[in-house]
Design a protein around this motif. Sequence first.
Motif, mmCIF file in Angstrom:
data_model
loop_
_atom_site.group_PDB
_atom_site.id
_atom_site.type_symbol
_atom_site.label_atom_id
_atom_site.label_comp_id
_atom_site.label_asym_id
_atom_site.label_seq_id
_atom_site.Cartn_x
_atom_site.Cartn_y
_atom_site.Cartn_z
ATOM 1 N N GLN A 39 0.818 -1.218 0.000
ATOM 2 C CA GLN A 39 0.000 0.000 0.000
ATOM 3 C C GLN A 39 0.849 1.264 0.000
ATOM 4 O O GLN A 39 0.520 2.234 -0.691
ATOM 5 N N GLU A 43 0.566 4.189 -2.899
ATOM 6 C CA GLU A 43 0.223 5.575 -2.595
ATOM 7 C C GLU A 43 1.301 6.536 -3.110
ATOM 8 O O GLU A 43 0.987 7.649 -3.559
ATOM 9 N N ARG A 46 0.649 6.750 -6.847
ATOM 10 C CA ARG A 46 -0.598 7.504 -7.043
ATOM 11 C C ARG A 46 -0.382 8.988 -6.819
ATOM 12 O O ARG A 46 -0.837 9.823 -7.624
ATOM 13 N N ASN A 47 0.297 9.332 -5.750
ATOM 14 C CA ASN A 47 0.519 10.743 -5.441
ATOM 15 C C ASN A 47 1.342 11.429 -6.521
ATOM 16 O O ASN A 47 1.108 12.596 -6.843
#
Length: 262
Positions: A39, A43, A46-47
């Motif tokens: 995860q 993230e 994604r960021n």
Amino acid sequence: MLLKDKVVIISGVGPGMGQALARIAAAEGASVVLAARNQAFLEEVRNDILAKGGRAIAIPCDVSDETQCVALAKDAAAEFGGRIHGLVNSAYYHGDWSFIENSDLADLTRAFDVNCLGALRLTRACVPYLRDGGAVVNVSTMATVRPYGGEHGMEMGYAVAKGALNTLGKYMSTDLGRFGIRVNTCRMGWIHGEPVEGHIQSQVNAGFKRDDVIAGITRDIPIGIIPPEEDCARAVLMMISDYSRVVSGASLDVNGGHWMAP
């Protein structure tokens, strides 16, 4: 943009080609659903996509768990208008390097469960949202047609599981075509990204010259370079784009000519 207005799920988003697939898909206009077990890394990617103006969500998923696969498909569709246009099955488990006499059946079983059945689970979960024009790409390996190994063992468990995925892809294509879903396979060779760079550096640390290590890898690659990660990712993404919308059941070798299918 190659993937403008498409919703694309990419499993196996890790430090290798998975993150390149996600970043390039977003840059090409897709709303990207990033999936993997890590995860924190999801993230991070994604960021980075969001910071560059792209659209992306991160959903942790272990493809060996059918419940998580179903939840991933449902959440992805709900986030982006009820539709999935593309699925890239790139999640994998490499497992041991071994020879026949010391192969671990439990490790082979794990490789099959993730590399082949994981793609089946996730594809099956996405079928309701892929109907009428969706596309699936299964990411496989050249090692399924060109056995690879060395003194430390062979890439056997991984390759055998991916070989099963190659066959599964043909059956997926034959069956899911009635729903308007295309399924293709990309067989990857050497990919010059973080994992391969790590291998090169380990050889350098062992006393070999960097140029000699690279020359050893590229000796049988006609284009003369290790195929860059970004270019390999683009070849995969082309197979979910409209440029290949009448292609299904195909196997595309992405390896710089290292292996040429008959």
